[in-house]
Write an enzyme that holds these catalytic residues in place. Structure first.
Site, PDB file in Angstrom:
ATOM      1  N   THR A  55       0.834  -1.200   0.000  1.00 44.93           N
ATOM      2  CA  THR A  55       0.000   0.000   0.000  1.00 44.93           C
ATOM      3  C   THR A  55       0.870   1.252   0.000  1.00 44.93           C
ATOM      4  O   THR A  55       1.953   1.266   0.596  1.00 44.93           O
ATOM      5  CB  THR A  55      -0.944   0.004   1.222  1.00 44.93           C
ATOM      6  OG1 THR A  55      -1.637   1.245   1.257  1.00 44.93           O
ATOM      7  CG2 THR A  55      -0.224  -0.175   2.537  1.00 44.93           C
ATOM      8  N   SER A  68      -1.711   3.125  10.553  1.00 52.43           N
ATOM      9  CA  SER A  68      -2.672   2.273  11.286  1.00 52.43           C
ATOM     10  C   SER A  68      -2.005   0.915  11.475  1.00 52.43           C
ATOM     11  O   SER A  68      -1.016   0.594  10.810  1.00 52.43           O
ATOM     12  CB  SER A  68      -3.965   2.089  10.486  1.00 52.43           C
ATOM     13  OG  SER A  68      -3.724   1.237   9.369  1.00 52.43           O
ATOM     14  N   TYR A 114      -3.202  -1.771  10.429  1.00 52.71           N
ATOM     15  CA  TYR A 114      -3.298  -2.426   9.117  1.00 52.71           C
ATOM     16  C   TYR A 114      -2.108  -2.019   8.242  1.00 52.71           C
ATOM     17  O   TYR A 114      -1.408  -2.873   7.682  1.00 52.71           O
ATOM     18  CB  TYR A 114      -4.618  -2.061   8.407  1.00 52.71           C
ATOM     19  CG  TYR A 114      -4.455  -2.113   6.904  1.00 52.71           C
ATOM     20  CD1 TYR A 114      -4.299  -3.339   6.252  1.00 52.71           C
ATOM     21  CD2 TYR A 114      -4.354  -0.940   6.138  1.00 52.71           C
ATOM     22  CE1 TYR A 114      -4.078  -3.389   4.880  1.00 52.71           C
ATOM     23  CE2 TYR A 114      -4.137  -0.991   4.776  1.00 52.71           C
ATOM     24  CZ  TYR A 114      -3.990  -2.219   4.148  1.00 52.71           C
ATOM     25  OH  TYR A 114      -3.755  -2.273   2.805  1.00 52.71           O
ATOM     26  N   HIS A 115      -1.887  -0.696   8.112  1.00 48.03           N
ATOM     27  CA  HIS A 115      -0.794  -0.249   7.244  1.00 48.03           C
ATOM     28  C   HIS A 115       0.547  -0.798   7.747  1.00 48.03           C
ATOM     29  O   HIS A 115       1.432  -1.136   6.957  1.00 48.03           O
ATOM     30  CB  HIS A 115      -0.764   1.281   7.163  1.00 48.03           C
ATOM     31  CG  HIS A 115      -1.892   1.879   6.344  1.00 48.03           C
ATOM     32  ND1 HIS A 115      -3.046   2.378   6.899  1.00 48.03           N
ATOM     33  CD2 HIS A 115      -2.036   2.030   5.005  1.00 48.03           C
ATOM     34  CE1 HIS A 115      -3.846   2.829   5.939  1.00 48.03           C
ATOM     35  NE2 HIS A 115      -3.265   2.634   4.781  1.00 48.03           N
ATOM     36  N   LYS A 164       1.434  -4.198   6.467  1.00 47.58           N
ATOM     37  CA  LYS A 164       1.994  -4.211   5.106  1.00 47.58           C
ATOM     38  C   LYS A 164       3.502  -3.946   5.137  1.00 47.58           C
ATOM     39  O   LYS A 164       4.257  -4.470   4.325  1.00 47.58           O
ATOM     40  CB  LYS A 164       1.316  -3.128   4.255  1.00 47.58           C
ATOM     41  CG  LYS A 164      -0.155  -3.379   4.004  1.00 47.58           C
ATOM     42  CD  LYS A 164      -0.319  -4.503   2.998  1.00 47.58           C
ATOM     43  CE  LYS A 164      -1.742  -4.663   2.554  1.00 47.58           C
ATOM     44  NZ  LYS A 164      -1.969  -5.817   1.689  1.00 47.58           N
TER      45      LYS A 164
HETATM   46  P1  NAD Z   1     -11.093  -7.323   0.133  1.00 54.77           P
HETATM   47  O1  NAD Z   1     -11.290  -7.419   1.611  1.00 54.77           O
HETATM   48  O2  NAD Z   1     -12.268  -6.992  -0.708  1.00 54.77           O
HETATM   49  O3  NAD Z   1     -10.477  -8.708  -0.405  1.00 54.77           O
HETATM   50  C1  NAD Z   1      -9.546  -9.450   0.327  1.00 54.77           C
HETATM   51  C2  NAD Z   1      -9.960 -10.917   0.213  1.00 54.77           C
HETATM   52  O4  NAD Z   1      -9.027 -11.706   0.931  1.00 54.77           O
HETATM   53  C3  NAD Z   1     -11.339 -11.176   0.817  1.00 54.77           C
HETATM   54  O5  NAD Z   1     -12.153 -11.852  -0.114  1.00 54.77           O
HETATM   55  C4  NAD Z   1     -11.057 -12.032   2.054  1.00 54.77           C
HETATM   56  O6  NAD Z   1     -12.077 -12.974   2.297  1.00 54.77           O
HETATM   57  C5  NAD Z   1      -9.723 -12.675   1.696  1.00 54.77           C
HETATM   58  N1  NAD Z   1      -8.882 -13.011   2.853  1.00 54.77           N
HETATM   59  C6  NAD Z   1      -8.497 -12.207   3.880  1.00 54.77           C
HETATM   60  N2  NAD Z   1      -7.731 -12.889   4.732  1.00 54.77           N
HETATM   61  C7  NAD Z   1      -7.601 -14.153   4.244  1.00 54.77           C
HETATM   62  C8  NAD Z   1      -6.928 -15.312   4.682  1.00 54.77           C
HETATM   63  N3  NAD Z   1      -6.238 -15.341   5.827  1.00 54.77           N
HETATM   64  N4  NAD Z   1      -7.004 -16.430   3.936  1.00 54.77           N
HETATM   65  C9  NAD Z   1      -7.705 -16.441   2.779  1.00 54.77           C
HETATM   66  N5  NAD Z   1      -8.385 -15.372   2.312  1.00 54.77           N
HETATM   67  C10 NAD Z   1      -8.326 -14.232   3.052  1.00 54.77           C
HETATM   68  O7  NAD Z   1      -9.900  -6.305  -0.118  1.00 54.77           O
HETATM   69  P2  NAD Z   1      -9.454  -5.605  -1.485  1.00 54.77           P
HETATM   70  O8  NAD Z   1      -9.966  -4.236  -1.464  1.00 54.77           O
HETATM   71  O9  NAD Z   1      -9.734  -6.500  -2.615  1.00 54.77           O
HETATM   72  O10 NAD Z   1      -7.883  -5.537  -1.260  1.00 54.77           O
HETATM   73  C11 NAD Z   1      -7.052  -6.582  -1.722  1.00 54.77           C
HETATM   74  C12 NAD Z   1      -5.609  -6.285  -1.366  1.00 54.77           C
HETATM   75  O11 NAD Z   1      -5.203  -5.076  -1.972  1.00 54.77           O
HETATM   76  C13 NAD Z   1      -5.369  -6.139   0.115  1.00 54.77           C
HETATM   77  O12 NAD Z   1      -4.164  -6.765   0.467  1.00 54.77           O
HETATM   78  C14 NAD Z   1      -5.271  -4.656   0.328  1.00 54.77           C
HETATM   79  O13 NAD Z   1      -4.455  -4.363   1.406  1.00 54.77           O
HETATM   80  C15 NAD Z   1      -4.683  -4.189  -1.000  1.00 54.77           C
HETATM   81  N6  NAD Z   1      -5.087  -2.820  -1.310  1.00 54.77           N
HETATM   82  C16 NAD Z   1      -6.414  -2.481  -1.457  1.00 54.77           C
HETATM   83  C17 NAD Z   1      -6.760  -1.169  -1.737  1.00 54.77           C
HETATM   84  C18 NAD Z   1      -8.199  -0.722  -1.870  1.00 54.77           C
HETATM   85  O14 NAD Z   1      -8.442   0.495  -1.990  1.00 54.77           O
HETATM   86  N7  NAD Z   1      -9.171  -1.620  -1.879  1.00 54.77           N
HETATM   87  C19 NAD Z   1      -5.752  -0.217  -1.912  1.00 54.77           C
HETATM   88  C20 NAD Z   1      -4.413  -0.587  -1.759  1.00 54.77           C
HETATM   89  C21 NAD Z   1      -4.089  -1.892  -1.462  1.00 54.77           C
HETATM   90  N1  USQ Z   2     -11.375   9.899   4.601  1.00 58.04           N
HETATM   91  C1  USQ Z   2     -12.243  10.963   4.777  1.00 58.04           C
HETATM   92  N2  USQ Z   2     -13.566  10.685   4.838  1.00 58.04           N
HETATM   93  C2  USQ Z   2     -14.073   9.432   4.747  1.00 58.04           C
HETATM   94  C3  USQ Z   2     -13.183   8.353   4.552  1.00 58.04           C
HETATM   95  C4  USQ Z   2     -11.828   8.622   4.485  1.00 58.04           C
HETATM   96  O1  USQ Z   2     -11.832  12.116   4.868  1.00 58.04           O
HETATM   97  O2  USQ Z   2     -15.297   9.276   4.828  1.00 58.04           O
HETATM   98  C5  USQ Z   2      -9.929  10.165   4.488  1.00 58.04           C
HETATM   99  C6  USQ Z   2      -9.085   9.406   5.518  1.00 58.04           C
HETATM  100  O3  USQ Z   2      -9.001  10.126   6.723  1.00 58.04           O
HETATM  101  C7  USQ Z   2      -7.768   9.280   4.771  1.00 58.04           C
HETATM  102  C8  USQ Z   2      -8.170   9.198   3.303  1.00 58.04           C
HETATM  103  O4  USQ Z   2      -9.510   9.690   3.234  1.00 58.04           O
HETATM  104  O5  USQ Z   2      -7.003  10.440   4.927  1.00 58.04           O
HETATM  105  C9  USQ Z   2      -8.138   7.797   2.741  1.00 58.04           C
HETATM  106  O6  USQ Z   2      -8.949   6.968   3.549  1.00 58.04           O
HETATM  107  P1  USQ Z   2      -9.662   5.669   2.935  1.00 58.04           P
HETATM  108  O7  USQ Z   2     -10.573   5.100   3.972  1.00 58.04           O
HETATM  109  O8  USQ Z   2     -10.232   5.982   1.604  1.00 58.04           O
HETATM  110  O9  USQ Z   2      -8.422   4.723   2.648  1.00 58.04           O
HETATM  111  P2  USQ Z   2      -7.367   4.055   3.633  1.00 58.04           P
HETATM  112  O10 USQ Z   2      -7.864   3.925   5.009  1.00 58.04           O
HETATM  113  O11 USQ Z   2      -6.061   4.737   3.439  1.00 58.04           O
HETATM  114  O12 USQ Z   2      -7.294   2.586   3.057  1.00 58.04           O
HETATM  115  C10 USQ Z   2      -7.577   2.238   1.697  1.00 58.04           C
HETATM  116  C11 USQ Z   2      -7.738   0.723   1.651  1.00 58.04           C
HETATM  117  C12 USQ Z   2      -6.421   0.074   2.063  1.00 58.04           C
HETATM  118  C13 USQ Z   2      -5.302   0.606   1.193  1.00 58.04           C
HETATM  119  C14 USQ Z   2      -5.226   2.123   1.232  1.00 58.04           C
HETATM  120  C15 USQ Z   2      -4.264   2.697   0.218  1.00 58.04           C
HETATM  121  O13 USQ Z   2      -8.790   0.317   2.521  1.00 58.04           O
HETATM  122  O14 USQ Z   2      -6.537  -1.326   1.924  1.00 58.04           O
HETATM  123  O15 USQ Z   2      -4.081   0.081   1.630  1.00 58.04           O
HETATM  124  O16 USQ Z   2      -6.532   2.653   0.868  1.00 58.04           O
HETATM  125  S1  USQ Z   2      -3.413   4.102   0.849  1.00 58.04           S
HETATM  126  O17 USQ Z   2      -4.387   5.102   1.267  1.00 58.04           O
HETATM  127  O18 USQ Z   2      -2.577   4.571  -0.217  1.00 58.04           O
HETATM  128  O19 USQ Z   2      -2.647   3.637   1.987  1.00 58.04           O
END
Ligand code: NAD
Ligand code: USQ
Length: 387
Positions: A144, A179, A181-182, A185
């Site tokens: 991420t 966070s 979560y972050h 990664k």
């Molecule tokens: P998502 O939650 O929709 O999909 C993740 C999938 O992984 C789910 O279907 C879940 O059931 C599965 N999963 C989670 N833990 C598991 C485990 N232990 N074993 C098997 N399956 C498991 O999330 P997404 O939005 O598709 O994101 C996918 C990846 O991309 C993530 O690693 C996320 O961190 C990364 N990512 C997402 C975004 C975003 O904006 N959605 C941005 C940047 C990075």
């Molecule tokens: N934010 C608002 N209002 C909202 C929701 C979010 O102002 O209603 C702000 C947050 O405070 C943050 C930004 O928007 O500053 C992004 O938040 P987000 O919820 O859209 O995204 P984030 O929590 O960063 O996470 C998402 C995905 C995560 C991925 C990440 C990429 O859930 O899996 O890793 O985007 S990044 O942001 O580049 O880290």
């Protein structure tokens, strides 16, 4: 190419599996369906109605004539991972299978611990199985942009060349994640980088920005193939969530001043980036990092864009400035490099008013499914909770 898409039932994984399958790759997916379970835990839902995993792959076969084998199992279960990799002997593994919500990871101790164990252990199991069974296989790992945080200098793609006391070195770019979560990664990146050095694993870390939009050509081709769309305060992400809020007549929730700037990418580019990484694998022993986003936006700019397009559709909405539940800079320098995927051939879909309009129309069509009480942020970064 034989490709395993881990997390293939999720928002990014499902469209990626279909895209790679439509391009002639031999695709399998692995997922424990936990994302569907978390919706039940939190009382949240997808704006779009999503079909059961079995129906999805069956319909894909009818529509495309191509088979996707689906494995239901947990990546933290070492036997499941080992047996799946042994059976498939993939040439590439795309690792999406993690708990990806920052707010979810900040709910309390148990959600933070769960997120880190789930993400770090699942990825380590994959690394070890690949290292032992298919050492030539390319691990494509979703990282991420949030690993870097918001430093007051330009963000590079994974590495920074530093001059210090007369000596120079190229080092992993400093990480300041926002966070638990972050942070998971960042831990993944370190683990994979070490495995590349120790065992000669080949890996690409795709540091992706916030993904918006919902469908690709493949998921839009049939209602059973539709992708999920998260809009709630835990799993919903900035642009998509704002569209659902505007379509339901709720305020667009800007946290704090809205100057927080992030990289964004259209889901149609996510799938293409993964294909580009797969078609151009890292070398043995190489830990390669690509910043996977196509443009930078501040939260306020995005909210204003959605508000403007919503008004042109006669939707009554306005910006709702909320106290920021997160600990993050609201005004900061942000300039991140993203040339490596472009150099490999990515032609970005940049965010336009038309895309926002299509998302708003889609949200209106599904308005009956919106549960506005789930919009409010309900996790406070500042309060540790020992549950
Ligand atoms: P998502 O939650 O929709 O999909 C993740 C999938 O992984 C789910 O279907 C879940 O059931 C599965 N999963 C989670 N833990 C598991 C485990 N232990 N074993 C098997 N399956 C498991 O999330 P997404 O939005 O598709 O994101 C996918 C990846 O991309 C993530 O690693 C996320 O961190 C990364 N990512 C997402 C975004 C975003 O904006 N959605 C941005 C940047 C990075
Ligand atoms: N934010 C608002 N209002 C909202 C929701 C979010 O102002 O209603 C702000 C947050 O405070 C943050 C930004 O928007 O500053 C992004 O938040 P987000 O919820 O859209 O995204 P984030 O929590 O960063 O996470 C998402 C995905 C995560 C991925 C990440 C990429 O859930 O899996 O890793 O985007 S990044 O942001 O580049 O880290």
């Amino acid at each position: 190419m034989r490709v395993l898409v881990a997390g293939g039932d999720g928002f990014c994984g499902w469209p990626t599996a279909l895209y790679l399958s439509s391009r002639g790759h031999d695709v399998s997916i692995a997922d424990n369906l936990s994302r569907r379970e978390w919706d039940r835990e939190l009382g949240t839902n997808s704006l779009t109605e999503i079909s059961e995993p079995g129906s999805r792959v069956a319909r894909w076969k009818e529509v495309s004539g191509r088979e996707i084998e689906a494995f239901v199992g947990d990546l933290t279960d070492e036997r499941f991972v080992y047996e799946t990799i042994e059976r498939l002997r993939p040439e590439a593994v795309v690792q999406f299978a993690e708990q990806r919500s920052a707010p979810y990871s900040m709910i309390d101790r148990s959600h933070a611990v769960f997120t880190q164990v789930n993400n770090v252990v699942g990825t380590m199991n994959l690394m070890f199985a690949i290292g032992e069974l298919v050492p030539d296989c390319h691990l494509i790992k979703l990282g991420t942009m949030g690993e870097y945080g918001t430093p007051n200098i330009d963000i590079e793609e994974g590495y920074l060349t530093v001059e210090y006391k007369g000596r120079t070195d190229t080092l992993p770019y400093p990480k300041q994640p926002g966070s638990f979560y972050h942070l998971s990664k960042v831990h993944d990146s370190h683990n994979i980088m070490f495995a590349c050095r120790a065992w000669g694993l080949r890996a690409t870390d795709l540091n992706q920005g916030v993904v918006y939009n919902v469908d690709t050509e493949e998921t839009a081709s049939d209602p059973v193939l539709r992708n999920r769309f998260d809009y709630d305060g835990i799993f919903g992400t900035a642009l998509n969530r704002f569209c659902a809020q505007a379509a339901s007549g709720s305020g667009i929730t800007v946290y704090g001043g809205g100057g927080q700037t992030r990289g964004f990418i259209d889901i149609r580019d996510t799938v293409r980036c993964v294909e580009l990484a797969a078609n151009h694998p890292a070398e043995r022993g190489e830990f390669r990092v690509f910043n996977q986003f196509t443009e930078q936006w501040s939260v306020l700019e995005l909210a204003q864009l959605v508000e403007r397009v919503a008004r042109s559709l006669d939707l009554q909405t306005e910006l709702a400035y909320l106290d920021n539940p997160r600990v993050e800079k609201e005004e900061h320098y942000y300039r991140a490099a993203n040339t490596r995927l472009i150099d490999l051939g990515l032609k970005p879909h940049l965010l336009t008013e038309e895309t926002v309009e299509r998302l708003l129309v889609m949200a209106l069509e599904n308005r009956a499914r919106i549960e506005p009480e789930t919009f409010a942020p309900r996790v406070d970064w500042r309060k540790p909770d020992y549950r």
